[in-house]
Enzyme design. Structure first.
Site, mmCIF file in Angstrom:
data_model
loop_
_atom_site.group_PDB
_atom_site.id
_atom_site.type_symbol
_atom_site.label_atom_id
_atom_site.label_comp_id
_atom_site.label_asym_id
_atom_site.label_seq_id
_atom_site.Cartn_x
_atom_site.Cartn_y
_atom_site.Cartn_z
ATOM 1 N N GLU A 90 0.787 -1.236 0.000
ATOM 2 C CA GLU A 90 0.000 0.000 0.000
ATOM 3 C C GLU A 90 0.819 1.285 0.000
ATOM 4 O O GLU A 90 0.410 2.269 -0.606
ATOM 5 C CB GLU A 90 -0.929 0.005 1.224
ATOM 6 C CG GLU A 90 -1.977 -1.100 1.231
ATOM 7 C CD GLU A 90 -2.997 -0.918 0.118
ATOM 8 O OE1 GLU A 90 -3.442 0.209 -0.116
ATOM 9 O OE2 GLU A 90 -3.327 -1.928 -0.531
ATOM 10 N N SER A 483 -43.677 -35.096 40.807
ATOM 11 C CA SER A 483 -43.217 -35.441 42.151
ATOM 12 C C SER A 483 -41.828 -34.913 42.481
ATOM 13 O O SER A 483 -41.411 -34.963 43.639
ATOM 14 C CB SER A 483 -43.227 -36.963 42.330
ATOM 15 O OG SER A 483 -44.553 -37.451 42.287
#
Length: 834
Positions: A90, A483
């Site tokens: 770049e 239960s």
């Protein structure tokens, strides 16, 4: 000569005027474009959107959440190789120029002139500083005005910030394709590596991407991507940043991309990860979750999670296969390339080792199947085709109309889309090339494993497959516990004067529900057998409904509701006796949390999936463990000071002695009651089964001294599971298999006896004190100070002539006496009848 001098003077004057006009024009342009330039000082406090990362308790990555997949990496942590690769691609003169590369601009201007009118996009010639100005402060508009503003901002940014700061902003902001922003995220997304692990070829490929990440896709545009990567490698060599041999090797490296999943990164952790995501969303909101860069350390134990997933799925599949074969998922035309057609059929991604397949041909003894091919990163169907064989052994379970198949062709036909996994022998060895038919279970369920001392959720299974259904049955499914709720009722009684040896009549009972609701006649499960005078211990072990109803009637449902609220099982419990039998609706998470309070001596625990949350700067913003540690900070090091002390200010919701009593009673449920299948664990385990009316829901919730677990099974749209489907037969075996694995390396630690408890030998059946000559039918029972087992029964009244116990009428008091309806009871703790 004079004319020449005059002409030269004219040229000089004209040149001066032109120069001054040019300077004025440039100054005017600078002034014009500088008027509305963005404020570049905001870069100083720039906080980019950063993904939130969620980790398991051992540090393994569990999940990532983001709108932009980004991990912010300080420039000091970026390897020199990566920096050089991006500079080569770049802006090789980045550390020399002042924000603008004039040579590059000249080249771009010449190229623009050459291409004028061709509709080609102009070459940008932007420096890294200019790209920072554009990415952070401007738009992507292609115009001279934007380029001028970009250049002006670049020069100002260069004066305000260091080169390293500018480069750090750039490397963390750029988009590099596949949803990755910044080099740290891109390294993970493309190569599943940290940046410091990247090779020259890999770093060069990432550096090639800022120009056009879509055009350099590693699969769709592979040749162009390799060409651009090699260009960056050449620039690295040209600048002297790598050696010739390294460059030659890097050019030859294949472009192999390891795609990184966006989902949960720990197998079987999908439900857990999603629950954590929802928690963070509720705490901090969407922006903080997806952009805040939070680091979340969860309570998940990956090993225990895999155990929980394995046993829960096995339980669901075993039950479902016992119901028989329901048929193929789809029918497929297998002419031509069946692989491409099968690849388009949606398959579940989280049920490995199951794989989707299509039946290619069948006979009586076998079927040849073809497995669904995978897809490459670009979405193309893999050209590889894998096949296997399903023999008669692989379909023996697949009953149709109650009959086992005698031929594979009775079950499978060409074109059937199915699931299959490797066939294994009884010894667990895989049979090469052979597979077993599978079907997705219709029944579902959930499991939660928790540390009972802290409330840390160690494992969570919310269903068979998260890919199939994201509905978490561990936290979102409200079902009747049956239960398994009874220990709450019994602990309410034990905390208010009753003992495990208190005797209650087990006999038919009628309850007038009033207001035209009719008479309720609760019955004991299965045979409907009644046992007459029964101790609370034996009643819980046998899960006797009539005893529980009488007990709740005596202590009062408001008290039961208060305890249910204390334990977090229900927020508000209606004052109907049927709710004492678990008729209300709750979740597996709530039930496991309640049982954890039995295990830890009655201390309140708050369930949590998160240990700690840190913000992007490492500051802790949430911590589950709020206990005070006195002496943990030792300035100057260890100097023989007292050991640190943890101060636990959590609420005591149940007397520690009551917690031990109910724990011992539930240990009896495992040893002698409805959950005897769990005895196979071979360690001290307490727990309780649960089965609702019409067998729609089955439960087991239990615990060892250091691990609590709850299992629920039922259809999402409730329906009967079958007459033999009970908590003891269906849910408890799943818990047994899980506990065997989870506690395999743990010593058989007994439950801790709290101070003040007296252990007295009693008759196991009657609960009365055992005499010197009593045989082996005795147990050690836990009694609080001031209570003791009865010496004998003291019958004050007689039962009704028809054998029924107390009918609707005044609630019995806590003292002795005869009921107006002919029932009888004794003062709690005396062992008398009620």
């Amino acid at each position: 000569m004079r004319l020449l001098v005059r002409f030269l003077g004219f040229l000089f004057a004209a040149g001066t005027v032109v120069f001054l006009v040019g300077v004025a024009a440039v100054a005017g342009a600078i002034w014009h474009f500088s008027k509305d330039l963005p404020d570049y000082s905001q870069l100083q406090d720039y906080e980019p959107p950063v993904m939130t990362r969620v980790h398991a308790a051992d540090g393994a990555l569990l999940g990532e959440y983001s709108k932009e997949r980004r991990l912010y990496l300080p420039i000091q942590a970026v390897p020199k190789l990566v920096i050089n690769a991006f500079l080569a691609a770049e802006d090789k003169n980045f550390y020399e120029h002042g924000g603008i590369d004039y040579q590059g601009m000249a080249r771009a201007a010449i190229l623009y002139a050459q291409n004028y009118g061709s509709n080609r996009r102009p070459q940008g010639a932007s420096t890294i500083t200019q790209q920072v100005a554009k990415n952070f402060l401007l738009t992507n508009e292609v115009s001279f005005a934007r380029k001028i503003k970009e250049a002006l901002l670049a020069m100002r940014i260069e004066r305000a910030y260091s080169k390293d700061r500018i480069l750090e902003l750039y490397l963390n902001e750029i988009y590099l394709g596949l949803g990755a922003y910044g080099i740290a995220a891109a390294s993970l997304v493309y190569f599943d590596k940290s940046v410091n692990e990247l090779t020259i070829a890999e770093a060069s490929y990432l550096a090639s991407l800022p120009k056009a990440p879509a055009a350099l896709h590693p699969v769709r545009n592979r040749d162009r991507a390799i060409e651009r990567r090699n260009y960056v490698i050449d620039r690295l060599l040209e600048n002297g940043w790598i050696k010739q041999a390294d460059a030659d090797k890097a050019r030859k490296d294949p472009l192999n991309v390891t795609s990184r999943s966006n989902g949960a990164h720990i197998f079987a952790g999908e439900y857990f990860a999603e629950e954590v995501r929802r928690d963070i969303f509720e705490r901090y909101g969407e922006k903080k979750l997806y952009e805040g860069g939070l680091s979340v350390r969860t309570t998940l134990d990956p090993k225990i999670q895999v155990m929980a997933r394995k046993t829960m799925v096995a339980g669901l599949v075993n039950y479902d296969e016992a119901q028989g074969w329901r048929g193929a998922l789809h029918k497929l035309d297998i002419s031509g390339d069946w692989g491409v057609k099968l690849a388009d059929v949606k398959s579940l991604s989280d049920i490995s080792p199951w794989r989707m397949a299509v039946v290619l041909e069948t006979s009586d003894q076998s079927a040849r199947i073809g497995f669904q091919p995978g897809r490459e990163l670009g979405g193309a169907v893999s050209k590889e085709r894998q096949t296997g064989i399903i023999t008669i052994d692989g379909v023996r379970w697949a009953k149709t109309k109650g009959k086992a198949p005698t031929a594979v062709s009775q079950v499978l036909q060409p074109g059937d889309v199915i699931y299959a996994d490797p066939l294994v022998t009884k010894e667990g060895a895989a049979v090469e090339g052979q597979y077993r038919l599978r079907q997705l279970p219709e029944v579902s369920g959930a499991m939660v494993a928790m540390d009972p001392w802290t409330g840390r959720v160690l494992a969570m299974v919310g269903g068979f497959s998260f890919d199939q259904s994201q509905f978490n049955r561990a936290t979102q499914a409200y079902r009747q516990p049956g239960s398994s709720f009874k220990p709450i009722v019994y602990s309410s009684a034990l905390d208010n004067g009753y003992t495990p040896s208190t005797t209650v009549i087990d006999a038919p009972i009628e309850i007038d529900q009033g207001q035209g609701a009719g008479v309720w006649r609760p019955e004991n499960y299965s045979t409907g057998k009644y046992y007459g005078p029964t101790t609370l211990r034996n009643a819980l072990q046998r899960s006797l409904n009539t005893v529980t109803v009488r007990l709740a009637q005596d202590i009062g449902m408001p008290l039961v509701g208060e305890y249910a609220k204390r334990f977090g099982v229900y927020d508000e419990l209606p004052n109907y006796l049927s709710y004492a039998l678990g008729a209300g609706e709750t979740t597996v998470m709530r039930m496991v949390t309640a049982y954890s309070m039995f295990a830890n001596g009655g201390r309140r625990v708050k369930p949590t999936l998160i240990d700690r949350i840190q913000d992007r700067y490492g500051h802790t913003i949430f911590k589950h463990d709020t206990r005070e540690c006195r002496g943990c900070d030792a300035p100057g090091g260890w100097k023989s000071q007292p050991e640190p002390q943890l101060v636990d200010r959590r609420e005591q919701v149940l007397d520690p002695m009551t917690a031990y009593q109910i724990t011992e009673m539930m240990e009896g449920v495992v040893q002698r009651g409805t959950a005897t299948v769990v005895k196979e664990v071979g360690k001290p385990i307490a727990g309780k089964t649960g089965t609702t009316n019409d067998e729609k829901d089955v439960w087991f919730v239990g615990f060892s001294p250091d691990l609590a677990v709850g299992v629920y099974m039922g259809y999402d749209k409730p329906r009967n599971l079958g007459r033999t489907a009970t908590g003891g037969h269906v849910a408890a075996p799943i818990a047994r298999d899980f506990l065997k694995l989870a506690l395999a390396d743990k010593p058989p630690t007994p439950f801790k006896v709290p101070a003040g408890i007296k252990l007295i030998r009693v008759d196991a059946k009657t609960g009365m004190r055992a005499g010197p000559g009593d045989g082996g039918n005795t147990i050690l029972e836990a009694f609080k100070p001031g209570t003791a087992p009865p010496e004998n029964y003291s019958v004050i009244g007689v039962a009704d002539a028809d054998g029924r116990g107390p009918a609707p009428g005044p609630q019995p008091s806590q003292g002795g006496g005869q009921q107006p309806d002919g029932g009888f009871f004794m003062r709690p703790g005396t062992g008398g009848l009620y």
